[in-house]
Design an enzyme around this catalytic site. Structure first.
Site, PDB file in Angstrom:
ATOM      1  N   GLN A   1      51.025  50.010  26.671  1.00  0.00           N
ATOM      2  CA  GLN A   1      50.388  50.233  27.966  1.00  0.00           C
ATOM      3  C   GLN A   1      50.928  51.551  28.524  1.00  0.00           C
ATOM      4  O   GLN A   1      52.023  51.602  29.088  1.00  0.00           O
ATOM      5  CB  GLN A   1      50.686  49.074  28.908  1.00  0.00           C
ATOM      6  CG  GLN A   1      50.319  47.708  28.334  1.00  0.00           C
ATOM      7  CD  GLN A   1      48.820  47.490  28.224  1.00  0.00           C
ATOM      8  OE1 GLN A   1      48.100  47.393  29.211  1.00  0.00           O
ATOM      9  NE2 GLN A   1      48.334  47.404  26.989  1.00  0.00           N
TER      10      GLN A   1
ATOM     11  N   ARG B   1      50.398  47.983  35.012  1.00  0.00           N
ATOM     12  CA  ARG B   1      49.993  49.352  34.715  1.00  0.00           C
ATOM     13  C   ARG B   1      48.764  49.332  33.796  1.00  0.00           C
ATOM     14  O   ARG B   1      48.525  48.363  33.067  1.00  0.00           O
ATOM     15  CB  ARG B   1      51.139  50.121  34.059  1.00  0.00           C
ATOM     16  CG  ARG B   1      51.513  49.650  32.685  1.00  0.00           C
ATOM     17  CD  ARG B   1      52.854  50.210  32.211  1.00  0.00           C
ATOM     18  NE  ARG B   1      52.981  51.629  32.343  1.00  0.00           N
ATOM     19  CZ  ARG B   1      53.762  52.231  33.264  1.00  0.00           C
ATOM     20  NH1 ARG B   1      54.481  51.525  34.116  1.00  0.00           N
ATOM     21  NH2 ARG B   1      53.832  53.542  33.320  1.00  0.00           N
TER      22      ARG B   1
ATOM     23  N   ALA C   1      45.733  42.598  37.275  1.00  0.00           N
ATOM     24  CA  ALA C   1      45.924  42.984  35.877  1.00  0.00           C
ATOM     25  C   ALA C   1      45.597  44.457  35.638  1.00  0.00           C
ATOM     26  O   ALA C   1      45.134  45.172  36.529  1.00  0.00           O
ATOM     27  CB  ALA C   1      45.077  42.088  34.984  1.00  0.00           C
ATOM     28  N   HIS C   2      45.815  44.881  34.401  1.00  0.00           N
ATOM     29  CA  HIS C   2      45.697  46.301  34.058  1.00  0.00           C
ATOM     30  C   HIS C   2      44.272  46.814  34.220  1.00  0.00           C
ATOM     31  O   HIS C   2      43.301  46.118  34.004  1.00  0.00           O
ATOM     32  CB  HIS C   2      46.217  46.586  32.652  1.00  0.00           C
ATOM     33  CG  HIS C   2      45.587  45.789  31.561  1.00  0.00           C
ATOM     34  ND1 HIS C   2      46.006  45.840  30.256  1.00  0.00           N
ATOM     35  CD2 HIS C   2      44.555  44.905  31.553  1.00  0.00           C
ATOM     36  CE1 HIS C   2      45.283  45.056  29.510  1.00  0.00           C
ATOM     37  NE2 HIS C   2      44.383  44.479  30.281  1.00  0.00           N
ATOM     38  N   ASN C   3      44.205  48.069  34.659  1.00  0.00           N
ATOM     39  CA  ASN C   3      42.954  48.820  34.800  1.00  0.00           C
ATOM     40  C   ASN C   3      42.038  48.315  35.907  1.00  0.00           C
ATOM     41  O   ASN C   3      40.871  48.710  35.985  1.00  0.00           O
ATOM     42  CB  ASN C   3      42.177  48.863  33.473  1.00  0.00           C
ATOM     43  CG  ASN C   3      42.895  49.663  32.410  1.00  0.00           C
ATOM     44  OD1 ASN C   3      43.630  49.100  31.605  1.00  0.00           O
ATOM     45  ND2 ASN C   3      42.714  50.967  32.409  1.00  0.00           N
TER      46      ASN C   3
END
Length: 348
Positions: free
Chosen positions: A195, A215, A236-238
């Protein structure tokens, strides 16, 4: 601090009805406020308490019955009360510099009036703006950038290269920028996907305790300006969270979801990944959001549906045992009628 009603009205942009020279030294509730305190009415169902309160003055909306009390009339009493709480009780933080017991790495840039408490860890290459406060146990990984007037309470962790804007407050135990939950299948095992992105938090955001914002896998997980995030939230990511959102406790938002501006999510809402939620959406507590939601919707339920439909459906749930019993009786009667009808047909 002591202020006249005239001074408070000028501060709030309202007007006084009654004694402008009356002095206020603090705030209280309609039930408990006494002499020298000011209270407020935001919910009309408590209007009768204005007549019985012992407060020196009451903040009321235009046209409300003051029952002969001193009144400060404003358009939004709840907001006015919040501003007075800030005025009377929130003192500007005093700057103490880098205190003994704090660790500060190499090539760290600090603005004016910074406080780094004992036990805080500031890694190499970190950039701190003016009036930043880092409480004990705060950990800033290499390359973190904080803007002006940022407060990180005890045990907040901000991972490598993440960026936080101006006037951001993050409460105890929150983690910004830990690895997103990404793994590629490798036979019976899982291969971790590095990540390598960051988290970016824009200006005027506040984040509660023990919240986690992952991240991005490649680019940025983004929290836009003015959004307020409660305790125990997982983003969560993105993900992209729009401006001036309100995300309540225990919400979970799966990866790569885009949330519009001024979206409100009640407690324990679960949101699927890779979907879009439009501007001004309101999601009721404990709802499950499996797909895209257009702008300006109010939804509830599992799966989430328009809120009015959910209210109708939830009203039926307690009656389901009764309906089942009635349906069984009807089925029995229909079977008997069909049997009688068949017998009559055969006789003819």
């Amino acid at each position: 601090m002591e202020k006249t009603l005239k001074e408070l009205a000028a501060y709030l942009g309202g007007r006084v009805i009654g004694d402008e020279s009356a002095l206020v030294r603090g705030l209280g509730t309609l039930d408990d406020a006494g002499d020298g305190q000011i209270t407020f009415l935001a919910n009309p169902k408590y209007a009768q308490k204005v007549a019985t309160t012992n407060a020196t003055a009451v903040i009321l909306p235009p046209g409300a019955n003051g029952h002969g009390r001193n009144v400060v009339e404003v358009a939004n009493p709840y907001l006015a009360f919040a501003k007075l709480l800030t005025l009377f009780y929130v003192a500007p933080a005093k700057a103490y510099g880098v205190m003994d017991g704090a660790f500060v790495g190499k090539d760290v840039a600090m603005g004016d009036d910074v406080t780094v408490y004992p036990g805080a860890f500031v890694a190499d290459g970190v950039r701190l703006g003016n009036r930043v406060t880092l409480y004990p146990g705060v950990v800033l990984y290499p390359g973190v950038i904080l803007g002006d007037d940022v407060t990180l309470h005890a045990n907040v962790s901000v991972r490598e290269r993440c960026r936080i804007g101006n006037r951001v407050t993050i409460h105890n135990g929150t983690v910004v920028g830990c690895d997103g939950f990404g793994y590629a299948p490798d036979g019976k095992e899982w291969y971790k996907i590095p990540q390598i992105g960051i988290v970016m938090i824009e200006d005027d955001v506040e984040i509660g305790s023990n919240t986690v914002i992952d991240r991005a896998a490649l680019e940025v997980t983004l929290i836009r300006r003015g959004t307020k995030i409660d305790n125990l939230v997982q983003i969560a990511h993105n993900c992209v969270i729009g401006e001036n959102g309100m995300i309540c406790s225990q919400v979970g938002i799966s990866g790569s979801t885009k949330v519009g501006s001024h979206v409100t999510m009640g407690g324990q809402v679960g949101v699927a990944g890779h979907i879009q939620i439009g501007d001004n959406v309101m999601v009721g507590a404990k709802s499950g959001v499996p797909g895209n939601i257009p702008a300006n919707q109010i939804i509830s339920g599992i799966p989430a549906i328009p809120h009015r439909e959910w209210l109708k459906a939830s009203g039926i749930f307690p009656r389901l045992p009764e309906y089942r019993k009635t349906l069984g009786a009807l089925e029995k009667r229909v079977a008997e009628l069909e049997k009688m009808l068949a017998a009559n047909t055969n006789e003819k």
